[in-house]
Scaffold this active site. Sequence first.
Site, PDB file in Angstrom:
ATOM      1  N   LYS A  96      57.969  28.021  35.591  1.00  0.00           N
ATOM      2  CA  LYS A  96      58.726  27.516  36.728  1.00  0.00           C
ATOM      3  C   LYS A  96      57.824  27.679  37.939  1.00  0.00           C
ATOM      4  CE  LYS A  96      62.330  28.376  40.012  1.00  0.00           C
ATOM      5  NZ  LYS A  96      63.398  29.268  40.506  1.00  0.00           N
ATOM      6  N   GLY A 157      69.319  32.263  47.228  1.00  0.00           N
ATOM      7  CA  GLY A 157      70.171  33.409  47.533  1.00  0.00           C
ATOM      8  C   GLY A 157      71.201  33.161  48.613  1.00  0.00           C
ATOM      9  N   ALA A 183      68.897  26.997  42.826  1.00  0.00           N
ATOM     10  CA  ALA A 183      69.036  27.706  44.116  1.00  0.00           C
ATOM     11  C   ALA A 183      70.202  27.182  44.949  1.00  0.00           C
ATOM     12  CB  ALA A 183      67.752  27.625  44.946  1.00  0.00           C
ATOM     13  N   GLY A 184      70.893  28.121  45.537  1.00  0.00           N
ATOM     14  CA  GLY A 184      71.973  27.802  46.465  1.00  0.00           C
ATOM     15  C   GLY A 184      73.371  27.911  45.883  1.00  0.00           C
ATOM     16  N   ALA A 205      70.890  32.744  39.716  1.00  0.00           N
ATOM     17  CA  ALA A 205      70.720  34.182  39.476  1.00  0.00           C
ATOM     18  C   ALA A 205      71.647  34.972  40.390  1.00  0.00           C
ATOM     19  CB  ALA A 205      69.266  34.591  39.692  1.00  0.00           C
ATOM     20  N   THR A 206      71.348  34.890  41.708  1.00  0.00           N
ATOM     21  CA  THR A 206      72.053  35.731  42.673  1.00  0.00           C
ATOM     22  C   THR A 206      73.566  35.602  42.577  1.00  0.00           C
ATOM     23  OG1 THR A 206      70.197  35.302  44.135  1.00  0.00           O
ATOM     24  CG2 THR A 206      72.105  36.379  45.114  1.00  0.00           C
TER      25      THR A 206
END
Lengths: 251, 66
Positions: A96, A157, A183-184, A205-206
């Site tokens: 990635k 994040g 992301a986001g 993830a977050t």
Amino acid sequence: MDELTIAGESFSSRLIMGTGGAPSLDVLDQALEASGTELTTVAMRRLDPAARGSVLDVLRKRDIKVLPNTAGCFTAGEALLTARLAREALGTNWVKLEVISDERTLLPDPIETFDAAERLVAEGFVVLPYIGDDPALARRLEQAGCAAVMPLGAPIGSGLGIRNPHNIELIVEAASVPVILDAGIGTASDAALAMELGCDAVLLATAVTRAQRPDTMAAAMRAAVEAGRLARLAGRIPRRRYAEASSPMTP
Amino acid sequence: MIVMINGTAHEVPDGTTVAQAVRTLTTATAGVAVAVNDEVVTRGSWETTALSDSDRVEVLTAVQGG
């Protein structure tokens, strides 16, 4: 669920997980199990002799394919070295590609990312670049030989969801390689929306690792990705300005 | 001679190999990769690659991220 295929490799889960932000490897392990993921990212960092346990052991136990990233790189040169080290350490040519422009926004640098992508493809890597929600850049990276494109929904994040759904749709319409919303994502409805817009997978993830109950949120994300995919395949009704009766209007 | 191992200066004898530098940090070899002066040294070459004065040795592994 229909299978996701990236560079000839098939996955029955369309939820790609990251491992950052989990308070412990135990919490991460439970979240990964609940997510049903089959592909998960790790970062490459200096070996810490005091570290106890390894994220690699967790992934190996769950038979999850490891996807190294180049997080923390600001230039194409740094990303190249990180990808080569990851290939050496982990025995995978998948990467990635993540080249960020500054620490405040962590937004991807399109120039450095494209430069690195071309060079990594030439070295035989399977390249999955993290990019802004830019349809033109996505197309250029596909033409350069990337195996997928990974546009952001919002900054890493931030949990702000998908700020520009129209651009994500434009990327999906033009792409012949998988589009992975990266992301986001803040909560399950964001992941479902990504899939409804036509993305092939979601990477997050977050939203899971920093949720109050990570394993429960992981299960929610799994269900959301599946629901969004099914809704996409089902074909939604057109939006109308006024009502359309679903019951006969005559007595 | 002095070499940098993961950013820390180490006084080591002449002829010290990459393998010996790695062993100052870990006995593990799986899941670990090494670069010397920003060039990857493949695992099969650790025992036979000697370091030079002022070399920068980076020993990396996978951690939680992304």
